[in-house]
Design an enzyme around this catalytic site. Structure first.
Site, PDB file in Angstrom:
ATOM      1  N   HIS A  72       0.840  -1.200   0.000  1.00 46.68           N
ATOM      2  CA  HIS A  72       0.000   0.000   0.000  1.00 46.68           C
ATOM      3  C   HIS A  72       0.867   1.240   0.000  1.00 46.68           C
ATOM      4  CE1 HIS A  72      -4.242  -1.395   1.373  1.00 46.68           C
ATOM      5  NE2 HIS A  72      -3.731  -2.173   0.459  1.00 46.68           N
ATOM      6  N   TYR A 201      -9.251   5.831   7.192  1.00 44.95           N
ATOM      7  CA  TYR A 201      -9.393   6.224   8.597  1.00 44.95           C
ATOM      8  C   TYR A 201     -10.381   7.387   8.620  1.00 44.95           C
ATOM      9  CZ  TYR A 201      -5.161   3.577   9.861  1.00 44.95           C
ATOM     10  OH  TYR A 201      -4.233   2.581  10.086  1.00 44.95           O
ATOM     11  N   PRO A 295      -4.508   0.560  18.625  1.00 43.25           N
ATOM     12  CA  PRO A 295      -4.198   0.085  17.268  1.00 43.25           C
ATOM     13  C   PRO A 295      -4.328   1.127  16.154  1.00 43.25           C
ATOM     14  CG  PRO A 295      -6.289  -0.820  18.030  1.00 43.25           C
ATOM     15  CD  PRO A 295      -5.705  -0.085  19.183  1.00 43.25           C
ATOM     16  N   LYS A 299       0.817   0.091  14.939  1.00 41.46           N
ATOM     17  CA  LYS A 299       2.205  -0.029  15.389  1.00 41.46           C
ATOM     18  C   LYS A 299       2.507  -1.260  16.240  1.00 41.46           C
ATOM     19  CE  LYS A 299       3.744   3.166  13.257  1.00 41.46           C
ATOM     20  NZ  LYS A 299       4.156   2.523  12.055  1.00 41.46           N
ATOM     21  N   TYR A 387       3.928   6.445  10.078  1.00 40.84           N
ATOM     22  CA  TYR A 387       3.075   5.311   9.683  1.00 40.84           C
ATOM     23  C   TYR A 387       3.887   4.220   9.000  1.00 40.84           C
ATOM     24  CZ  TYR A 387      -1.234   2.901   8.435  1.00 40.84           C
ATOM     25  OH  TYR A 387      -2.244   1.966   8.337  1.00 40.84           O
TER      26      TYR A 387
END
Ligand code: RFL
Ligand code: PHB
Length: 396
Positions: A72, A201, A295, A299, A387
């Site tokens: 991704h 998100y 979550p 990580k 990220y």
């Protein structure tokens, strides 16, 4: 029985460490309380950072990941009814992440460990770790109804947040820093194609939602719910309706998720926790045994893998020339990275969720911060770099 490194817990941290030690010629024994089927089915994380992928390849566990993992190059943030894409490669010198479920990582590592004779005992319930301040620590465990002992040169506690290894550090020698959150996640697995090619998100006034995936045919979806929520209060229709509402876009009023059978449902609490130091005498703590993150930043699994990588390198150096320099540096090396991930996970969590006690002022601050990330390459780069994972050797 004696081994060089006794590993308590056969989750991602323990299994990866065992494989990396094997590659370095250091022998180890992994003791796992649950049975193999249970460990292989436990639904958890889904996103792997580059460093985790590299370590799995180095451990010999890269074949299926390379064939089935989905790279991704970004995520989508949705807020205020609008979608904003964060592009990872352009903001991070070409880095990306992989969608490959923790269940699959664990299956691959277990198969490898068993295939070449590595020691891994299922149903081995560790009761206590003793003598960690001597040079012959001992692990006491129950296996097939019998009390057994394993003496070790070193012990690594990879037994997760509820494990027993942490308790072998005298209370006066450890400090735990913690935070809980006033919401939980309802996580579901659905036989439905993912909403979009990338993860979404979403911030909404109804609460947070996350649309992730496991494969081109299976979605992994999360909804913010109240602490103590009962999954039974969330029939499938209610889940889909709520996802539709929280992921709604202003410019696409009729938009709906593609629905399918929901095959698993569970509620997970959110917590941040760090225990310092991550080493006492001949005991090291790795993964969730030492630290937990909510979550939202994806990580947890990656931090567990990073600890295993740093520790495997340190044991390899010690085995090669007797130097304990890297072992001595382990706790400080990991904690720098851990605290960075704690901050990132906390920031992602508190920026995207709706605290039941939050005021209109707080919501405006969240939206302002999200708009800043959407509009400013600097702010977006800060999110993207955290990220995809900070480089292992310069964590902060
Ligand atoms: P694990 O995976 O918890 O593995 C620990 C292992 O130790 C065993 N064990 C013992 N064995 C012998 N004797 C004892 N006395 C033992 N006590 C425990 C356990 O059976 C287990 O097999 O820790 P590890 O290896 O550090 O790996 C960490 C990751 O699993 C964890 O950080 C992530 O999965 C966190 N996490 C998630 N992270 C994400 O990024 N995204 C997610 O969606 C996500 N979902 C989750 C999660 C963690 C969860 N837990 C721990 C409550 C969902 C859940 C439910
Ligand atoms: C998942 O796919 O399970 C997942 C993805 C991203 C997160 C958390 C969980 O932040």
């Amino acid at each position: 029985m004696h081994t060089t490194v006794g590993i308590v817990g056969g989750g991602p941290a323990g299994l990866l460490l065992a494989r990396l030690l094997h590659r370095a010629g250091v022998d180890s024994v992994v003791l796992e309380a649950r049975d193999r089927a249970y460990v292989e089915r436990r639904q958890r994380a889904g996103i792997l950072e580059q460093a985790t992928v590299d370590a799995l390849r180095a451990a010999g566990a890269g074949a299926r990941l390379d064939a089935e993992g989905i790279p991704h190059d970004g995520i989508e943030l949705r807020f205020d009814g609008q979608a904003h894409r964060i592009d990872f490669p352009s903001l991070t010198d070409g880095r990306r992440v992989w969608v490959y479920a923790q269940t699959e990582v664990v299956k691959d590592l277990i198969a490898l460990q068993l295939a070449d004779g590595g020691t891994l005992s299922f149903g081995a319930q560790v009761r206590a770790v003793e003598g960690v301040d001597t040079d012959r620590p001992v692990i006491r465990y129950l296996h097939e109804g019998r009390e057994q002992t394993l003496t070790c040169d070193y012990v690594v506690g990879c037994d997760g947040f509820h494990g027993v290894a942490r308790a072998a550090v005298p209370a006066a020698e450890r400090t735990t820093y913690e935070r809980t959150y006033p919401y939980s996640w309802l996580g579901v697995l659905a036989e439905a194609p993912p909403v979009y090619e990338e993860l979404i998100y979403a911030h909404s006034d109804r609460g947070f939602a996350l649309a992730s995936m496991r494969s081109p045919h299976v979605s992994r979806l999360y909804l913010q719910v109240e602490n103590g929520a009962d999954p039974a209060a969330w029939p499938d229709e209610r889940i889909w309706d709520e996802l539709d509402a929280r992921l709604a876009l202003r410019d696409a009023p009729g938009w709906r998720l593609r629905r399918g059978p929901i095959t698993q449902k569970s509620v997970l609490p959110m917590r941040s926790s760090v225990t310092e130091p991550m080493r006492y005498g001949r005991l090291f703590l790795a993964g969730d045994a030492a630290h937990i993150v909510p979550p939202t930043g994806a990580k947890g699994l990656n931090l567990a893998a990073a600890d295993a990588i740093v520790l495997a390198r340190a044991f390899a150096r010690w085995a090669a020339n007797g130097s304990t320099e890297l072992l001595d540096a382990y706790s400080a090396t990991c904690l720098r990275r851990v605290w960075r991930a704690e901050h990132f996970s906390y920031a992602m969590t508190t920026t995207l969720h709706n605290d039941p006690a939050q005021s209109g002022f707080d919501t405006r601050l969240q939206l302002s911060q999200l708009a800043r990330i959407a509009d400013s390459p600097h702010a977006a780069a800060e999110l993207a770099q955290n990220y995809v994972g900070l480089p292992l050797d310069s964590p902060a």
